[in-house]
Design a protein around this motif. Sequence first.
Motif, PDB file in Angstrom:
ATOM      1  N   ARG A   1      22.303  45.913  14.434  1.00  8.48           N
ATOM      2  CA  ARG A   1      22.478  46.539  13.717  1.00  8.48           C
ATOM      3  C   ARG A   1      23.786  46.902  13.481  1.00  8.48           C
ATOM      4  O   ARG A   1      24.182  46.925  14.355  1.00  8.48           O
ATOM      5  CB  ARG A   1      21.356  47.641  13.356  1.00  8.48           C
ATOM      6  CG  ARG A   1      20.900  49.018  14.694  1.00  8.48           C
ATOM      7  CD  ARG A   1      19.943  49.578  14.569  1.00  8.48           C
ATOM      8  NE  ARG A   1      19.096  49.057  14.680  1.00  8.48           N
ATOM      9  CZ  ARG A   1      18.886  47.919  15.656  1.00  8.48           C
ATOM     10  NH1 ARG A   1      18.393  49.073  17.076  1.00  8.48           N
ATOM     11  NH2 ARG A   1      16.992  47.593  16.037  1.00  8.48           N
ATOM     12  N   GLY A   2      24.528  48.065  12.800  1.00  5.91           N
ATOM     13  CA  GLY A   2      25.864  48.349  13.303  1.00  5.91           C
ATOM     14  C   GLY A   2      26.033  49.368  14.396  1.00  5.91           C
ATOM     15  O   GLY A   2      24.938  50.280  14.945  1.00  5.91           O
ATOM     16  N   PRO A  61      31.201  45.421  15.842  1.00  2.26           N
ATOM     17  CA  PRO A  61      30.875  46.710  16.747  1.00  2.26           C
ATOM     18  C   PRO A  61      32.061  46.908  16.696  1.00  2.26           C
ATOM     19  O   PRO A  61      33.367  46.764  16.691  1.00  2.26           O
ATOM     20  CB  PRO A  61      30.951  46.346  18.424  1.00  2.26           C
ATOM     21  CG  PRO A  61      31.180  45.260  19.166  1.00  2.26           C
ATOM     22  CD  PRO A  61      30.799  44.329  17.854  1.00  2.26           C
ATOM     23  N   THR A  62      31.957  48.233  15.979  1.00  3.17           N
ATOM     24  CA  THR A  62      32.972  48.761  16.369  1.00  3.17           C
ATOM     25  C   THR A  62      33.729  49.829  17.924  1.00  3.17           C
ATOM     26  O   THR A  62      33.193  50.659  17.799  1.00  3.17           O
ATOM     27  CB  THR A  62      33.008  50.925  15.121  1.00  3.17           C
ATOM     28  OG1 THR A  62      32.972  50.524  13.951  1.00  3.17           O
ATOM     29  CG2 THR A  62      34.268  50.816  15.029  1.00  3.17           C
ATOM     30  N   LEU A  80      19.969  53.905  18.377  1.00  6.48           N
ATOM     31  CA  LEU A  80      19.563  53.790  19.691  1.00  6.48           C
ATOM     32  C   LEU A  80      20.453  54.346  19.969  1.00  6.48           C
ATOM     33  O   LEU A  80      21.941  53.419  20.003  1.00  6.48           O
ATOM     34  CB  LEU A  80      19.295  52.323  19.316  1.00  6.48           C
ATOM     35  CG  LEU A  80      18.284  51.459  20.376  1.00  6.48           C
ATOM     36  CD1 LEU A  80      18.072  52.235  21.580  1.00  6.48           C
ATOM     37  CD2 LEU A  80      17.972  50.231  19.986  1.00  6.48           C
ATOM     38  N   THR A  81      21.004  54.489  21.444  1.00 11.27           N
ATOM     39  CA  THR A  81      21.943  54.614  22.283  1.00 11.27           C
ATOM     40  C   THR A  81      20.951  53.972  23.468  1.00 11.27           C
ATOM     41  O   THR A  81      20.171  53.291  24.179  1.00 11.27           O
ATOM     42  CB  THR A  81      22.296  55.831  22.981  1.00 11.27           C
ATOM     43  OG1 THR A  81      22.803  56.666  22.023  1.00 11.27           O
ATOM     44  CG2 THR A  81      23.045  56.052  23.840  1.00 11.27           C
ATOM     45  N   PRO A  85      26.417  56.903  11.654  1.00 15.89           N
ATOM     46  CA  PRO A  85      25.616  56.994  10.332  1.00 15.89           C
ATOM     47  C   PRO A  85      24.023  56.954  11.212  1.00 15.89           C
ATOM     48  O   PRO A  85      23.570  56.600  12.228  1.00 15.89           O
ATOM     49  CB  PRO A  85      25.991  55.962   9.870  1.00 15.89           C
ATOM     50  CG  PRO A  85      26.734  54.923  10.831  1.00 15.89           C
ATOM     51  CD  PRO A  85      26.923  56.321  12.259  1.00 15.89           C
ATOM     52  N   GLU A  86      22.775  56.939  10.172  1.00 17.62           N
ATOM     53  CA  GLU A  86      22.046  56.845  10.664  1.00 17.62           C
ATOM     54  C   GLU A  86      21.304  55.619  10.284  1.00 17.62           C
ATOM     55  O   GLU A  86      22.263  54.662  10.170  1.00 17.62           O
ATOM     56  CB  GLU A  86      20.905  57.045   8.182  1.00 17.62           C
ATOM     57  CG  GLU A  86      19.263  57.045   8.494  1.00 17.62           C
ATOM     58  CD  GLU A  86      18.768  58.227   9.198  1.00 17.62           C
ATOM     59  OE1 GLU A  86      17.994  58.220   9.379  1.00 17.62           O
ATOM     60  OE2 GLU A  86      20.241  59.092   8.882  1.00 17.62           O
ATOM     61  N   GLY A  87      20.857  55.721  11.912  1.00 15.20           N
ATOM     62  CA  GLY A  87      20.424  54.435  12.009  1.00 15.20           C
ATOM     63  C   GLY A  87      21.282  52.948  12.942  1.00 15.20           C
ATOM     64  O   GLY A  87      21.055  51.831  12.582  1.00 15.20           O
ATOM     65  N   ALA A  88      22.028  53.988  13.664  1.00 17.49           N
ATOM     66  CA  ALA A  88      23.369  52.843  14.168  1.00 17.49           C
ATOM     67  C   ALA A  88      22.890  52.531  16.308  1.00 17.49           C
ATOM     68  O   ALA A  88      22.091  54.017  16.372  1.00 17.49           O
ATOM     69  CB  ALA A  88      25.028  53.604  14.378  1.00 17.49           C
ATOM     70  N   ASN A  89      23.978  51.906  15.786  1.00 16.65           N
ATOM     71  CA  ASN A  89      23.592  51.326  17.819  1.00 16.65           C
ATOM     72  C   ASN A  89      24.475  52.490  18.329  1.00 16.65           C
ATOM     73  O   ASN A  89      25.938  52.733  17.265  1.00 16.65           O
ATOM     74  CB  ASN A  89      23.339  49.499  17.758  1.00 16.65           C
ATOM     75  CG  ASN A  89      22.918  49.114  17.861  1.00 16.65           C
ATOM     76  OD1 ASN A  89      21.648  49.927  18.048  1.00 16.65           O
ATOM     77  ND2 ASN A  89      22.351  48.186  17.394  1.00 16.65           N
TER      78      ASN A  89
END
Length: 207
Positions: A46-47, A74-75, A134-135, A96-100
């Motif tokens: 995911r992003g 990834p950024t 998720l981190t 944002p929502e749902g990002a890694n």
Amino acid sequence: MNRLATGIDILDRQLGGGIPAGSVVLLTADPASQSELFLYELTTTRGTLWLTTLRSEVAVRDALDRCPMPTGNPTVRDVGGDAPLDVANKLVRDLPEGANLVIDVVDMLERTEPPRFRKFLNDLQTHMVNTRGLTILHGLKGESVPENRDLTEHMADIVFDLETKIDGSEIENRLAVPKFRGGQALDETIKLRLAERVSVDTSRDIA
């Protein structure tokens, strides 16, 4: 419970489908290991915002480009300059929502004053829960582990501990999951092969 894939199939199966959304994961590993492969695989799911504290943005992007396995896009932001904790905190708030989120490595942030680092971790956990993200905090083991590592391990929802042993010409990598809030910690380690990507090592154990 909503589970998020790590990009590593064997690990997702062992963890009952992945990692609970909203989790903060600490991945500890030896500096000379190939632990970055875990991070690269995560970017495919995911992003992802990748905060680097040691390597430059260019070095991280070059490593992703050279990686033989598929990676995401990834950024990447370098937060290793002045006031790294403040810069990281500002970027986290904009996730944002749902990002890694990948923090590679967390050691530099751990070297700030305990109250400030504790607040950062609490704010991070709140944001992850609210955004269902998720981190992964990438922490180095070795001779200069920051004093706040105990705090990171306690605050993290999940701990991945990668152990790398060299015995003659053999390199053995084993992943332990001693802590897993929202699930069940693994009773046994997983023997992994860290080469072009993360996979199960099916070779016979060294006697």
